[in-house]
Motif scaffolding. Sequence first.
Motif, PDB file in Angstrom:
ATOM      1  N   ASP A  27      -4.153   9.129  -3.746  1.00 19.78           N
ATOM      2  CA  ASP A  27      -5.037   7.983  -3.455  1.00 19.78           C
ATOM      3  C   ASP A  27      -6.178   8.311  -2.488  1.00 19.78           C
ATOM      4  O   ASP A  27      -6.753   7.404  -1.884  1.00 19.78           O
ATOM      5  CB  ASP A  27      -4.242   6.777  -2.904  1.00 19.78           C
TER       6      ASP A  27
ATOM      7  N   PHE B 221      -3.669  -4.966   0.457  1.00 24.85           N
ATOM      8  CA  PHE B 221      -4.581  -5.481  -0.555  1.00 24.85           C
ATOM      9  C   PHE B 221      -3.767  -5.924  -1.768  1.00 24.85           C
ATOM     10  O   PHE B 221      -2.684  -5.408  -2.014  1.00 24.85           O
ATOM     11  CB  PHE B 221      -5.560  -4.386  -1.010  1.00 24.85           C
TER      12      PHE B 221
ATOM     13  N   SER C   9       0.837  -1.210   0.000  1.00 25.66           N
ATOM     14  CA  SER C   9       0.000   0.000   0.000  1.00 25.66           C
ATOM     15  C   SER C   9       0.869   1.257   0.000  1.00 25.66           C
ATOM     16  O   SER C   9       0.435   2.305   0.492  1.00 25.66           O
ATOM     17  CB  SER C   9      -0.936  -0.007   1.209  1.00 25.66           C
ATOM     18  N   LYS C  10       2.077   1.135  -0.534  1.00 27.41           N
ATOM     19  CA  LYS C  10       3.020   2.264  -0.588  1.00 27.41           C
ATOM     20  C   LYS C  10       3.310   2.819   0.808  1.00 27.41           C
ATOM     21  O   LYS C  10       3.573   4.003   0.975  1.00 27.41           O
ATOM     22  CB  LYS C  10       2.484   3.388  -1.482  1.00 27.41           C
TER      23      LYS C  10
ATOM     24  N   TYR D  54      -7.148   4.712  -0.147  1.00 32.04           N
ATOM     25  CA  TYR D  54      -5.918   5.240   0.453  1.00 32.04           C
ATOM     26  C   TYR D  54      -5.106   4.129   1.118  1.00 32.04           C
ATOM     27  O   TYR D  54      -3.911   3.990   0.904  1.00 32.04           O
ATOM     28  CB  TYR D  54      -6.276   6.308   1.482  1.00 32.04           C
ATOM     29  N   MET D  55      -5.807   3.305   1.895  1.00 29.36           N
ATOM     30  CA  MET D  55      -5.125   2.236   2.632  1.00 29.36           C
ATOM     31  C   MET D  55      -4.515   1.202   1.703  1.00 29.36           C
ATOM     32  O   MET D  55      -3.642   0.449   2.102  1.00 29.36           O
ATOM     33  CB  MET D  55      -6.115   1.515   3.559  1.00 29.36           C
ATOM     34  N   SER D  56      -5.021   1.138   0.479  1.00 27.28           N
ATOM     35  CA  SER D  56      -4.492   0.150  -0.464  1.00 27.28           C
ATOM     36  C   SER D  56      -3.473   0.783  -1.405  1.00 27.28           C
ATOM     37  O   SER D  56      -3.083   0.168  -2.392  1.00 27.28           O
ATOM     38  CB  SER D  56      -5.634  -0.484  -1.267  1.00 27.28           C
ATOM     39  N   GLY D  57      -3.073   2.000  -1.107  1.00 30.42           N
ATOM     40  CA  GLY D  57      -2.111   2.666  -1.982  1.00 30.42           C
ATOM     41  C   GLY D  57      -2.649   2.847  -3.393  1.00 30.42           C
ATOM     42  O   GLY D  57      -1.896   2.806  -4.365  1.00 30.42           O
ATOM     43  N   GLY D  58      -3.975   3.019  -3.506  1.00 38.03           N
ATOM     44  CA  GLY D  58      -4.573   3.293  -4.813  1.00 38.03           C
ATOM     45  C   GLY D  58      -5.014   2.072  -5.596  1.00 38.03           C
ATOM     46  O   GLY D  58      -5.479   2.197  -6.721  1.00 38.03           O
TER      47      GLY D  58
END
Lengths: 338, 456
Positions: free
Chosen positions: A326, A112, A102-103, B233-237
């Motif tokens: 994001d 995810f 998730s960066k 956001y939590m998944s980095g997009g």
Amino acid sequence: MATRSRAKKNSASMEELLNYYREMLQIRRFEEKAGQLYGMGLIGGFCHLYIGQEAVVVGLEATSKEGDQRITTYRDHGHMLACGMDPKGVMAELTGREGGYSKGKGGSMHMFSKEKEFYGGHGIVGANVPLGAGLAFANKYNGNDNVCYTYFGDGAANQGQVYEAFNMAALWKLPVIFVIENNQYAMGTSQKRSTSTPAIYTRGEAFGIPGEEVDGMDVLAVKAAGEKAVAHCRKGDGPYILEVKTYRYRGHSMSDPAKYRTREEVQKMREERDPIEAVRKLILDGNYASEDDLKAIDKEIKEIINDSADFAKESPEPALEELWTDVYAEELPQDDAA
Amino acid sequence: MATEILMPALSPTMEEGTLAKWMVKEGDTVSSGDILAEIETDKATMEFEAVDEGVIGKILIAEGTEGVKVNTPIAIIGEEGENMSAAETSAPAESSSESEETAEAPAPAQAKSPVQVKVPEEKDIPAGTEMKSTTVREALRDAMAEEMRRDDSVFVMGEEVAEYQGAYKVTQGLLDEFSDRRVIDTPITEHGFAGLGVGAAFAGLRPIVEFMTFNFAMQAIDQIINSAAKTLYMSGGQMGCPIVFRGPNGAAARVAAQHSQDYAAWYAHIPGMKVVQPYSAADAKGLLKSAIRDPNPVVFLENEILYGRSFDVPALDDYTVPLGKAKIWREGDDVTIVSFGIGMTYALEAADELAKEGISAEVIDLRTIRPMDTETVVKSIMKTNRCVTVEEGFPVCSIGNYLSATIMQEAFDYLDAPVINCTGKDVPMPYAANLEKLALTSTKEVMDAVKAVTYR
């Protein structure tokens, strides 16, 4: 309808056993390393380790096919590794780095992978259960035979929304396996102190959902039960509940001193019921591999984990501009992955 | 004694209805519970039962009559052998006290007889476009139907959306066209079905989740905020959540504290969420279509009292209104009135009244609360130098508060008076008609605020 299942004795092939050994060991070594990095201050916040529960996710992943989805709670590192996500990306997310899944913006509890159909990593106890039913709803809507593995704990099993999800999943015959990972403690509260009726696998009976109790320290038993559940879901017969009895060796999270149980209780589980040791014994007893062969696997995994830790330390922190990205999507990201 | 049977109010917001069909005729003997007539409200056709026994003396309103006001006498009932014509002159005490009770029921927003609101021409509507008078309710339904025709991944779920045709009839007709695969009745489990919708959106479907009212969405607010708004956001997009949560929001009429609340400020607080609150039917349609296509979660706040109001809607094949753009309803020089949703009724009424007194108000409808088009507001204030905000929500941490702070930061030197926020009062909504009226903001409050900021 709810049953306790007993796995047939070892009918697994050499390849399968070695595979389970490798997968479970990778999770354990990964988690040990994560614990170590946490102690060094490289990982912050909440960090929930999966050590002891490896057989649950490895046994169930062995029953999945391409297109199946999985979603779980915050004790999620094992699930990510078991579905084939890169240990480097997972570890770098734990350290909050750019190279994380998730960066660096999700952390331990929120990761995810659309590619691996891994839908998180959710931090609110019980909230991922309706989400899992929703993923299964999409399968039914799209007319495919994919199944969603929805994992949650014995603690989450007391949340109201779990039963809302059970009801709708049964009503609409959604292809979802509700996997209750019963590690016997909801944080520090033992099941005895939190749960009126201990047989959680029977809780679907009121909704007409079949349930089964499974020995979660035995990867073959988990796999056997998983196959039955998956077949049920794929056929279009609706949801299935597996209550997988497991045990976590570590505290609820890294900051948990685990004073609510005795050292002896943990020690007894480790010595008598360890899922990795059990498979190791099957392999050696069946002469599927030698001690040296297993040592080679151990070494190989150690390297993978060390590499992931190195990557997680070296990957830079996210660029400051990432704070602002994001928040909103311009286009639906799922469309790119599809 | 002969008694008048009055046109009944069959919903909290009903003011008038159609007497669709008489189920009895003059001379019929009826007893309590017998069905007298079928009455069509703006939401449904309802059966109207006799309360007392007696003989139908005279039918005063013929079947098929439209626009029969609540409490209009529709028939006379009396005892056998009685001369019913007497009833026409005598006003029985019992029924008149009942009528008073219901006559005062409507909320202030409805107190004025419905006026056809004129929408000024918009730049994005081609000149000469045919306009069609449409209710907000129909406009919302049309938006969903058009988007469902356009994209198979769009579906609607919620309580009573399918077979009942919508608790407020917003989804009327959708089940027939799109079948139960795409129009799905849910059990009364807001938390569960909101979460299920979010999961389906993660998988790439585009759910429209209807809450019977947004008051019930508080049961589901964790899924709306923690699961829907934050996952990108939590998944980095990686993981978007293209979902619309919609339903009536804010005060209806006489439904008291637990059913009367404006959630604009609640949801507008959340990064990752888009929040829309339309006023007109054209905006309801155009904004809902945009919301359904948006790749982000959108909270779409409707209003029960506005559902039945008609506005001109452009008769275009694909009329959309972009999210995040305010609309200037009328231009003016002396003050800027900023509002959204039902607040616009007070803002526009006040502007009309103020015009008679020689005060020229510019009226801005935010339409989208988040992302908020503060640019349009600030630009207007640079011209008018004064601002009044209007909303039905509670005053503390309101949308008006945010606007005031933004205006202070971005146009401080242009302000000739402090910004005034007209809001609902800082109390739970009372039931009593007079107190309810007092708890809401009003046209008069807006006018007073305008006079205060313009020092008149």
